[in-house]
Scaffold this motif. Structure first.
Motif, PDB file in Angstrom:
ATOM      1  N   LYS A  16       7.404   0.782   9.688  1.00 54.69           N
ATOM      2  CA  LYS A  16       6.852   0.559  10.786  1.00 54.69           C
ATOM      3  C   LYS A  16       5.700   1.556  11.478  1.00 54.69           C
ATOM      4  O   LYS A  16       4.792   1.261  11.859  1.00 54.69           O
ATOM      5  CB  LYS A  16       7.887   0.259  11.980  1.00 54.69           C
ATOM      6  CG  LYS A  16       7.410  -0.151  13.366  1.00 54.69           C
ATOM      7  CD  LYS A  16       8.636  -0.185  14.224  1.00 54.69           C
ATOM      8  CE  LYS A  16       8.330  -0.484  15.628  1.00 54.69           C
ATOM      9  NZ  LYS A  16       7.666   0.759  16.333  1.00 54.69           N
ATOM     10  N   GLN A  17       6.047   2.957  11.615  1.00 58.37           N
ATOM     11  CA  GLN A  17       5.238   3.852  11.823  1.00 58.37           C
ATOM     12  C   GLN A  17       3.802   4.024  11.002  1.00 58.37           C
ATOM     13  O   GLN A  17       2.847   4.170  11.596  1.00 58.37           O
ATOM     14  CB  GLN A  17       5.826   5.330  11.907  1.00 58.37           C
ATOM     15  CG  GLN A  17       6.869   5.278  13.074  1.00 58.37           C
ATOM     16  CD  GLN A  17       7.483   6.593  13.085  1.00 58.37           C
ATOM     17  OE1 GLN A  17       7.985   7.270  12.073  1.00 58.37           O
ATOM     18  NE2 GLN A  17       7.599   7.448  14.271  1.00 58.37           N
ATOM     19  N   ASP A  39      -1.671  -1.279   5.773  1.00 59.25           N
ATOM     20  CA  ASP A  39      -1.468  -2.897   6.449  1.00 59.25           C
ATOM     21  C   ASP A  39      -0.232  -3.500   5.944  1.00 59.25           C
ATOM     22  O   ASP A  39       0.301  -4.246   6.630  1.00 59.25           O
ATOM     23  CB  ASP A  39      -2.619  -3.735   5.978  1.00 59.25           C
ATOM     24  CG  ASP A  39      -3.834  -3.145   6.824  1.00 59.25           C
ATOM     25  OD1 ASP A  39      -4.054  -3.011   8.031  1.00 59.25           O
ATOM     26  OD2 ASP A  39      -4.803  -3.373   6.226  1.00 59.25           O
ATOM     27  N   GLU A  94       0.713  -1.228   0.035  1.00 63.63           N
ATOM     28  CA  GLU A  94       0.083  -0.180   0.010  1.00 63.63           C
ATOM     29  C   GLU A  94       0.896   1.158  -0.075  1.00 63.63           C
ATOM     30  O   GLU A  94       0.379   2.310  -0.499  1.00 63.63           O
ATOM     31  CB  GLU A  94      -0.826  -0.002   1.217  1.00 63.63           C
ATOM     32  CG  GLU A  94      -1.864  -1.242   1.175  1.00 63.63           C
ATOM     33  CD  GLU A  94      -2.766  -1.363   2.402  1.00 63.63           C
ATOM     34  OE1 GLU A  94      -3.789  -1.794   2.421  1.00 63.63           O
ATOM     35  OE2 GLU A  94      -2.269  -0.659   3.659  1.00 63.63           O
ATOM     36  N   ILE A 118       2.387   1.440   9.675  1.00 65.41           N
ATOM     37  CA  ILE A 118       1.707   0.317   9.866  1.00 65.41           C
ATOM     38  C   ILE A 118       1.070   0.603  11.395  1.00 65.41           C
ATOM     39  O   ILE A 118      -0.231   0.295  11.581  1.00 65.41           O
ATOM     40  CB  ILE A 118       2.442  -0.968   9.967  1.00 65.41           C
ATOM     41  CG1 ILE A 118       2.973  -1.210   8.380  1.00 65.41           C
ATOM     42  CG2 ILE A 118       1.677  -2.290  10.538  1.00 65.41           C
ATOM     43  CD1 ILE A 118       3.829  -2.330   8.309  1.00 65.41           C
ATOM     44  N   GLU A 119       1.896   0.901  12.369  1.00 67.90           N
ATOM     45  CA  GLU A 119       1.605   0.942  13.499  1.00 67.90           C
ATOM     46  C   GLU A 119       0.527   2.283  13.984  1.00 67.90           C
ATOM     47  O   GLU A 119      -0.582   2.034  14.585  1.00 67.90           O
ATOM     48  CB  GLU A 119       2.566   1.314  14.542  1.00 67.90           C
ATOM     49  CG  GLU A 119       3.393   0.157  14.725  1.00 67.90           C
ATOM     50  CD  GLU A 119       4.436   0.158  15.802  1.00 67.90           C
ATOM     51  OE1 GLU A 119       4.997  -0.617  16.296  1.00 67.90           O
ATOM     52  OE2 GLU A 119       4.847   1.452  15.995  1.00 67.90           O
ATOM     53  N   GLY A 120       0.416   3.097  13.002  1.00 69.28           N
ATOM     54  CA  GLY A 120      -0.376   4.267  13.047  1.00 69.28           C
ATOM     55  C   GLY A 120      -1.790   4.078  12.072  1.00 69.28           C
ATOM     56  O   GLY A 120      -2.663   4.878  12.245  1.00 69.28           O
ATOM     57  N   GLY A 121      -1.768   2.982  11.785  1.00 78.99           N
ATOM     58  CA  GLY A 121      -2.901   2.467  11.133  1.00 78.99           C
ATOM     59  C   GLY A 121      -3.316   3.149   9.660  1.00 78.99           C
ATOM     60  O   GLY A 121      -4.371   3.097   9.052  1.00 78.99           O
ATOM     61  N   LEU A 122      -2.209   3.649   8.884  1.00 83.16           N
ATOM     62  CA  LEU A 122      -2.268   4.345   7.790  1.00 83.16           C
ATOM     63  C   LEU A 122      -2.276   3.112   6.610  1.00 83.16           C
ATOM     64  O   LEU A 122      -2.572   3.537   5.346  1.00 83.16           O
ATOM     65  CB  LEU A 122      -1.221   5.289   7.536  1.00 83.16           C
ATOM     66  CG  LEU A 122      -1.114   6.593   8.409  1.00 83.16           C
ATOM     67  CD1 LEU A 122      -0.046   7.503   8.469  1.00 83.16           C
ATOM     68  CD2 LEU A 122      -2.530   7.264   8.274  1.00 83.16           C
TER      69      LEU A 122
END
Length: 96
Positions: free
Chosen positions: A67-68, A76, A21, A70-74
């Motif tokens: 990593k940020q 997958d 993505e 993905i962790e921030g939900g922006l």
């Protein structure tokens, strides 16, 4: 170089190009859009591509950004890719 690394990374992860993505691409010596140029060869043309240049921390910065995201939900699925053609000897200053 980037094509081979990106293709092998996707194969190792069992992913297809269309599952990625966003991408964070690290390199030190190159033009501002080398990340786009590298990933377009893989077929990744409709995603955000972030060019990362942070001297000796370029690779870890690209990975941390992925990593940020993905962790921030922006996203997958984010690709972190780095490439560089180094010269012999110590790093030297380059002025464009």
């Amino acid at each position: 170089m980037a094509y081979e690394a990106g293709t092998k990374a996707l194969q190792d992860a069992g992913l297809r190009y269309n599952q990625v993505e966003q991408a964070c691409v690290g390199y030190v010596y190159g033009d501002t859009c080398y990340g786009q140029r590298a990933l377009y060869q893989l077929g990744l043309t409709s995603i955000p591509i972030y060019n990362v240049n942070n001297a000796c921390a370029t690779g870890s910065t690209a990975l941390f950004m992925a990593k940020q995201l993905i962790e921030g939900g922006l996203a997958d699925c984010v690709m972190a890719l780095g490439f560089e053609k180094m010269e012999r000897g110590s790093l030297s200053a380059k002025v464009s």
